[in-house]
Scaffold this motif. Structure first.
Motif, PDB file in Angstrom:
ATOM      1  N   GLY A   1      -7.301  -9.065   5.497  1.00 27.84           N
ATOM      2  CA  GLY A   1      -7.697  -9.557   4.019  1.00 27.84           C
ATOM      3  C   GLY A   1      -7.144 -10.466   3.518  1.00 27.84           C
ATOM      4  O   GLY A   1      -7.679 -11.243   2.716  1.00 27.84           O
ATOM      5  N   ASN A   2      -5.672 -10.501   3.420  1.00 29.69           N
ATOM      6  CA  ASN A   2      -4.832 -11.472   2.923  1.00 29.69           C
ATOM      7  C   ASN A   2      -5.551 -12.925   3.362  1.00 29.69           C
ATOM      8  O   ASN A   2      -5.461 -14.095   2.622  1.00 29.69           O
ATOM      9  CB  ASN A   2      -3.393 -11.473   3.428  1.00 29.69           C
ATOM     10  CG  ASN A   2      -2.818 -10.363   2.549  1.00 29.69           C
ATOM     11  OD1 ASN A   2      -3.350 -10.101   1.610  1.00 29.69           O
ATOM     12  ND2 ASN A   2      -1.726 -10.004   3.138  1.00 29.69           N
TER      13      ASN A   2
ATOM     14  N   VAL B   1     -13.177  -6.976   4.243  1.00 28.31           N
ATOM     15  CA  VAL B   1     -12.470  -8.237   4.213  1.00 28.31           C
ATOM     16  C   VAL B   1     -13.356  -9.339   3.887  1.00 28.31           C
ATOM     17  O   VAL B   1     -12.950 -10.197   3.296  1.00 28.31           O
ATOM     18  CB  VAL B   1     -11.880  -8.401   5.745  1.00 28.31           C
ATOM     19  CG1 VAL B   1     -11.560 -10.193   5.953  1.00 28.31           C
ATOM     20  CG2 VAL B   1     -10.820  -7.496   6.240  1.00 28.31           C
ATOM     21  N   GLU B   2     -14.704  -9.004   4.170  1.00 32.49           N
ATOM     22  CA  GLU B   2     -15.621  -9.921   3.681  1.00 32.49           C
ATOM     23  C   GLU B   2     -15.816 -10.125   2.094  1.00 32.49           C
ATOM     24  O   GLU B   2     -15.549 -11.249   1.581  1.00 32.49           O
ATOM     25  CB  GLU B   2     -16.992  -9.525   4.182  1.00 32.49           C
ATOM     26  CG  GLU B   2     -18.041 -10.587   3.921  1.00 32.49           C
ATOM     27  CD  GLU B   2     -19.488 -10.298   4.406  1.00 32.49           C
ATOM     28  OE1 GLU B   2     -20.425 -10.989   4.538  1.00 32.49           O
ATOM     29  OE2 GLU B   2     -19.643  -9.013   4.708  1.00 32.49           O
ATOM     30  N   GLU B   3     -15.681  -8.854   1.629  1.00 32.21           N
ATOM     31  CA  GLU B   3     -15.755  -8.829  -0.167  1.00 32.21           C
ATOM     32  C   GLU B   3     -14.644  -9.509  -0.526  1.00 32.21           C
ATOM     33  O   GLU B   3     -14.572 -10.050  -1.560  1.00 32.21           O
ATOM     34  CB  GLU B   3     -15.806  -7.601  -0.331  1.00 32.21           C
ATOM     35  CG  GLU B   3     -17.278  -6.649  -0.298  1.00 32.21           C
ATOM     36  CD  GLU B   3     -17.439  -5.289  -0.671  1.00 32.21           C
ATOM     37  OE1 GLU B   3     -18.365  -4.604  -0.686  1.00 32.21           O
ATOM     38  OE2 GLU B   3     -16.061  -4.888  -1.349  1.00 32.21           O
ATOM     39  N   ALA B   4     -13.361  -9.272   0.265  1.00 33.93           N
ATOM     40  CA  ALA B   4     -12.208  -9.896  -0.330  1.00 33.93           C
ATOM     41  C   ALA B   4     -12.282 -11.612  -0.646  1.00 33.93           C
ATOM     42  O   ALA B   4     -11.914 -12.059  -1.300  1.00 33.93           O
ATOM     43  CB  ALA B   4     -11.024  -9.830   0.679  1.00 33.93           C
TER      44      ALA B   4
ATOM     45  N   ALA C   1      -3.810  -1.557   3.815  1.00 34.29           N
ATOM     46  CA  ALA C   1      -4.702  -1.327   4.987  1.00 34.29           C
ATOM     47  C   ALA C   1      -5.727  -2.689   4.752  1.00 34.29           C
ATOM     48  O   ALA C   1      -6.183  -3.015   6.000  1.00 34.29           O
ATOM     49  CB  ALA C   1      -5.463  -0.094   4.832  1.00 34.29           C
ATOM     50  N   LEU C   2      -6.114  -2.873   3.851  1.00 30.67           N
ATOM     51  CA  LEU C   2      -6.918  -4.091   3.545  1.00 30.67           C
ATOM     52  C   LEU C   2      -6.423  -5.437   3.802  1.00 30.67           C
ATOM     53  O   LEU C   2      -7.116  -6.339   4.192  1.00 30.67           O
ATOM     54  CB  LEU C   2      -7.920  -4.095   2.093  1.00 30.67           C
ATOM     55  CG  LEU C   2      -8.927  -4.831   1.855  1.00 30.67           C
ATOM     56  CD1 LEU C   2     -10.012  -5.121   3.044  1.00 30.67           C
ATOM     57  CD2 LEU C   2      -9.477  -4.702   0.572  1.00 30.67           C
TER      58      LEU C   2
ATOM     59  N   ASN D   1     -11.069   0.272  -2.707  1.00 33.70           N
ATOM     60  CA  ASN D   1     -10.474  -0.509  -1.576  1.00 33.70           C
ATOM     61  C   ASN D   1     -10.737  -0.065  -0.114  1.00 33.70           C
ATOM     62  O   ASN D   1     -11.895   0.097   0.079  1.00 33.70           O
ATOM     63  CB  ASN D   1      -9.113  -0.381  -1.688  1.00 33.70           C
ATOM     64  CG  ASN D   1      -8.567  -1.413  -3.004  1.00 33.70           C
ATOM     65  OD1 ASN D   1      -7.458  -1.243  -3.663  1.00 33.70           O
ATOM     66  ND2 ASN D   1      -9.188  -2.463  -3.017  1.00 33.70           N
ATOM     67  N   SER D   2      -9.627  -0.014   0.612  1.00 30.13           N
ATOM     68  CA  SER D   2     -10.036   0.258   2.019  1.00 30.13           C
ATOM     69  C   SER D   2     -10.756   1.620   2.627  1.00 30.13           C
ATOM     70  O   SER D   2     -10.934   1.509   3.600  1.00 30.13           O
ATOM     71  CB  SER D   2      -8.933  -0.133   2.908  1.00 30.13           C
ATOM     72  OG  SER D   2      -7.534   1.162   2.553  1.00 30.13           O
TER      73      SER D   2
END
Length: 580
Positions: free
Chosen positions: A203-204, A338-341, A366-367, A486-487
């Protein structure tokens, strides 16, 4: 042939466990498999147990698995800590160096493979992780040559001889396992993947990529787990676009520096975790009263204080909403994949500038650090909106020496905005209450006018926000509505079919906009459910209490987990059954 399995590698931190998982996963990603990974690690540089659990599938997945098919162990502690996850018929592949054992009664098979010995024969014990990768490839029925592109990408700069040595280690590991465990070969062969190219991101990384795409060109930040990868990514990438990253002395400096850069018209973000967010509280208020755009990424981890810096938690919710003193408009966004991030990061910059206020983009460990398969990102969806900032504006001449009305009282609550140096745009900027030109004012009438103006900024945000609540609601009347943030999204979605198989009608809502709270979107979903279960990683039911404050909640039950581990599908399935 099987369509999915769960694989885990473990050992002492600092001995190549992370790279073992990376090489294994990247090779499978390039073959077209879907992956979901979660890394357990200690809050120290070297030593302490660490493991990397990777789920592999021929179809999309968004959660770690309940159990484990294959455990690769570099020490006995890895077996002792993780053997309980092994399903019946699972296997342990362990380095023969430490004379591995498994508990009596374990319905799994142990294979001792001399990872270290084989690596030493090839020149260095450092290649023991490559021997383990080779053994894993044999178990899955994959050709060792499938790892060559990954090995070349990592080691080619050291010379082709190093590449070939590592490939020899992979092949040696595969050959040894084939000879010693012929009875096991075939049971874990993966069905062929579709071969399509997809991204494999934490996600980062997605947040950092979103920042670049959004036009961010500056990041002041202080390193902290689990946010540091955002900074590390942008250190490498921003210079390519004329930008830069500065490591500040602390989070106070990072946040105030970000405010200053945004004031100058440069899209800027900073990123931290709970302890850093606490230090930024006063600066968030400065952003609010000066109406300066600000984007802050908060990657939640175990608290309070230093707490569990490398473990999962979602306990910053109240802090993000209420820690800043005084009343200011603030937006809190919550990606759940991750895509939404990626896309939410772009939108965070747009909202910050359109509404001239701080925006907190919140994830959890976790995300932030979990690695997921992501379909290629669609950059045509990236839109840059800068609100009432007009860099080409021809500002009118000042009348009777009056300054520019930077804080003009407007119907929508958003004032016109200029950057320093624009002709006729001079105005005061101060953290005390001020009039329309920025001049300090303690007039009661002015105070009410400026407060009302700022507080009505966000009145229409929920109407413009794309998906304030993600919903998977197949039932008009549900026995259960599960709500998460979130995750937990993928884990809840995976638990739903199990509950449905038990005869329980289940809908799912994932909060994507925490503040302003999406009452109008969540209310109908709650109304058509007999019971609402709020799933969250904290000990005080923070999300459930926020829902109660904004929607009401006589039928809300909480499902809490705060031991540092993420929810498993079985956690949600089992405990929701008990609550119905």
């Amino acid at each position: 042939m099987i369509n999915q399995l769960s694989w885990k590698v473990g050992g002492q931190q600092g001995e190549g466990i992370e790279s073992t998982g990376e090489i294994f996963a990247i090779a499978l990603n390039r073959l077209g498999y879907y992956l979901y990974g979660y890394r357990h690690f200690s809050s120290r540089i070297k030593g302490g147990h660490t493991n990397n659990k990777i789920r592999v599938s021929t179809t999309p997945l968004n959660a770690i698995s309940d159990d484990l098919d294959i455990l690769v162990a570099f020490d006995q502690e890895t077996i002792d800590v993780n053997v309980h996850e092994l399903r019946e018929g699972g296997i342990v592949v362990a380095d023969a160096k430490f004379n591995p054992t498994i508990p009596e009664g374990t319905k799994a098979t142990l294979y001792a493979v001399p990872f270290t010995e084989i690596a030493n024969e090839l020149g260095t014990s450092l290649m023991k992780n490559m021997v383990a990768v080779g053994a894993s490839s044999a178990i899955l029925g994959l050709s060792p040559e499938g790892y060559r592109p990954v090995v070349e990408g990592i080691f080619k700069k050291k010379g082709m001889s190093v590449v070939e040595k590592n490939m020899e280690a992979i092949k040696a590991g595969a050959e040894f396992f084939k000879k010693e465990a012929a009875d096991q070969i075939g049971d874990f062969y993966l069905a062929e993947a579709d071969g399509k190219k997809r991204m494999f991101l934490i996600g980062n990384d997605a947040i950092a990529m979103g920042a670049v795409a959004a036009g961010c060109r500056f990041m002041p930040a202080y390193p902290i787990t689990p946010a540091s990868e955002i900074m590390e990514y942008l250190i490498k990438k921003l210079p390519e676009f004329g930008g830069t990253v500065i490591q500040t002395e602390d989070e106070i400096a990072a946040c105030t520096m970000a405010i200053g850069a945004n004031y100058a018209g440069v899209r800027t973000l900073t990123a931290s975790a709970g302890p850093g967010l606490s230090l930024m509280a006063e600066a968030l208020g400065l952003s609010g009263i000066t109406e300066t755009p600000l984007v802050v990424v908060n990657t939640q981890r175990g608290g309070p204080s230093t707490g569990l810096p490398t473990k999962q938690e979602q306990s910053d919710l109240m802090a993000m909403l209420y820690s800043t003193h005084g009343d200011i408009p603030k937006v809190v966004m919550c990606p759940s994949t991750v895509e939404e991030a990626f896309y939410d990061t772009v939108e965070a910059f747009n909202i910050a500038e359109e509404y001239q206020c701080p925006v907190i983009l919140v994830t959890d460990l976790a995300l932030s650090l979990g690695k997921q398969t992501v379909e290629p990102l669609d950059y045509s969806k990236v839109e840059i909106r800068r609100g009432k900032l007009d860099l080409a504006a021809e500002l009118p001449e000042r009348v009777d020496g009056e300054y520019y009305k930077r804080y003009e009282v407007t119907e929508d609550g958003v004032s016109p905005r200029v950057i320093p140096g624009m002709k006729n745009g001079i105005h005061h900027v101060t953290g005390v209450e001020h009039d329309q030109t920025g001049k300090p004012s303690e007039s009661p009438e002015n105070r009410v006018a400026q407060m009302d103006k700022r507080l009505r900024k966000l009145n229409d945000l929920h109407l413009k926000y794309d998906t304030p609540v993600y919903s998977n609601a197949p039932h008009e009347e549900a026995d259960l509505l599960i709500v998460g943030i979130n995750s937990t999204r993928g884990t809840i979605n995976e638990a739903m079919p199990r509950l449905e198989a038990d005869g329980i009608k289940v809908n799912h809502a994932q909060i994507r906009l925490l503040h302003p709270f999406p009452t109008e979107e969540l209310q109908p979903l709650m109304d058509k459910a007999k019971k609402v279960v709020v799933v969250e990683n904290n000990g005080t039911a923070q999300l459930a209490n926020i829902i109660k404050m904004n929607v009401g909640g006589t039928k809300i039950e909480s499902l809490l987990k705060y031991d540092g581990n993420p929810f498993l599908p079985s956690d949600i399935h089992t405990q929701c059954k008990e609550l119905v």
